[in-house]
Design an enzyme around this catalytic site. Structure first.
Site, short mmCIF file in Angstrom:
data_model
loop_
_atom_site.label_atom_id
_atom_site.label_comp_id
_atom_site.label_asym_id
_atom_site.label_seq_id
_atom_site.Cartn_x
_atom_site.Cartn_y
_atom_site.Cartn_z
N ALA A 289 92.33 80.97 47.72
CA ALA A 289 93.12 82.19 47.83
C ALA A 289 94.42 81.91 48.55
O ALA A 289 94.46 81.12 49.49
CB ALA A 289 92.34 83.28 48.57
N ASP A 290 95.46 82.58 48.10
CA ASP A 290 96.73 82.54 48.81
C ASP A 290 96.91 83.76 49.71
O ASP A 290 97.65 83.70 50.69
CB ASP A 290 97.89 82.45 47.82
CG ASP A 290 97.96 81.07 47.20
OD1 ASP A 290 98.78 80.26 47.67
OD2 ASP A 290 97.20 80.79 46.26
N ARG A 291 96.22 84.84 49.38
CA ARG A 291 96.24 86.03 50.24
C ARG A 291 95.05 86.91 49.88
O ARG A 291 94.85 87.25 48.72
CB ARG A 291 97.55 86.80 50.07
CG ARG A 291 97.75 87.92 51.09
CD ARG A 291 99.04 88.69 50.84
NE ARG A 291 100.24 87.87 51.00
CZ ARG A 291 101.18 88.07 51.93
NH1 ARG A 291 101.06 89.05 52.80
NH2 ARG A 291 102.25 87.30 51.97
#
Length: 358
Positions: A247-249
């Protein structure tokens, strides 16, 4: 020998140019914040944790060389401006933004201490950036171990081995080491419980084919590369036990921004009754945003989709839409969100992490 995306010693930072993999392994010196920004933007280094590490360590290198100042006010302004600039390189990943906020606050607080000196503030900022490396590696090992054991209880409660599908690159090349989603696969392999791993090629930048496949072969983990369009078929016919992505965010309700293509994997996994996991450090969780609709999605240049290794493969004149990320709704994350603090259902995430992060 362990793969290293980042090589750092006091005053010196090198990154592995991931655009050249797997054909070449070449390290490039990063001597300034500007050079770090350019490397991040060009995706010579990528992965949300690694972006934050390289950004903050590039600032440490400049500070060690004497940049900033003279005077406390000028030093703090230099630190804050440099960090704000770094955030603009790739804005979807939250790790750099959080590190920038925390480090800028630290610099300001240290400068306000009674008897503060420019040298002391400079040293404190450098040490904070250096500590990020060790913490990221510890967190990744925890993510790998916690995720592996949770996945085994869910997907193989009677014992035996599991087959895991992953997307993009979330291993040592995207972090300080070990990895997040790929760290879970690594931990399963170390436990002797991994039957097989499937990695998607991850168009258009091919992080899966170029980087994840490279790591899996390097670590001698049994694995197969598939095209992105083969994922649902693999779930139906290749005995996939679980899907684990990075995940990036991750926002407060559990909606998750990750490499484009993740959303469709989650839909396919739910259709096939396969648990879908997100593996990410708490530093990738952004509780200030309530839903994924608030996440700004980076769009990349057309040429990354129309060209491969400098050769155009698409018809001239065709329009291009090239988002780097998509958002997976929380209700599709059926396995859980794996952090260094535990594995949580999306609806549990905010309460579990609110005392630790913001």
């Amino acid at each position: 020998m362990t793969l290293e995306a980042i090589r750092y010693s006091r005053g010196s930072l090198q990154i592995l140019d991931q655009l050249l993999l797997p054909q070449q392994s070449r390290y490039e010196a990063v001597g300034s914040v500007r050079q770090a920004w350019e490397a991040i933007r060009a995706m010579k280094v990528r992965g949300a944790p690694a972006i934050a590490l390289v950004g903050c360590l590039s600032l440490a290198v400049e500070l060690q060389a004497g940049a900033g100042g003279p005077g406390l006010a000028a030093l703090v302004a230099f630190v804050q401006d440099a960090l704000s600039f770094l955030v603009t390189a790739r804005p979807t990943a939250v790790n750099m933004a959080r590190a920038a906020r925390d480090l800028a606050d630290l610099a300001a607080q240290e400068a306000e201490r009674e008897g503060a000196t420019e040298e002391a503030v400079r040293e404190r900022v450098i040490c904070w950036a250096e500590d990020m490396l060790d913490k990221d590696l510890r967190d990744n090992r925890s993510i790998g171990d916690l995720g592996a054991h949770h996945l085994l209880k869910r997907a193989a409660p009677q014992g035996g081995k599991v087959t895991v599908l992953t997307h993009c690159n979330t291993g040592a090349l995207a972090t300080a080491g070990y990895g997040t989603a790929l760290g879970v696969i690594r931990s399963l392999h170390n436990l002797g419980r991994l039957e097989h791993a499937f990695c998607t090629e991850t168009r258009p930048y091919n992080q899966g084919a170029r980087l994840t496949a490279f790591e899996l072969v390097y670590e001698q983990i049994p694995a197969t590369l598939i095209a992105d369009s083969m994922a649902a078929a693999a779930m139906a016919h290749q005995g996939v036990s679980a899907v684990v992505v990075g995940a990036d965010r991750v926002v407060a309700n559990g909606d998750t921004a990750n490499k484009v293509g993740t959303y469709q994997l989650a839909i396919a996994a739910k259709h096939h009754g396969i648990p879908f996991y997100v593996a990410a450090p708490s530093s990738s969780c952004d509780l200030r945003l309530e839903t994924g609709r608030e996440i700004v999605i980076e769009e990349r240049p057309d040429q990354e989709l129309t060209d491969v290794n400098g050769v155009r493969i698409a018809a001239p004149g065709i329009g291009v839409w090239n988002p780097a990320f998509d958002v997976t709704p929380h209700d599709l994350i059926t396995g859980g969100i794996i952090t260094e603090l535990g594995v949580f259902a999306p609806e549990e995430l905010q309460a579990a992490l609110s005392a630790t992060i913001s």
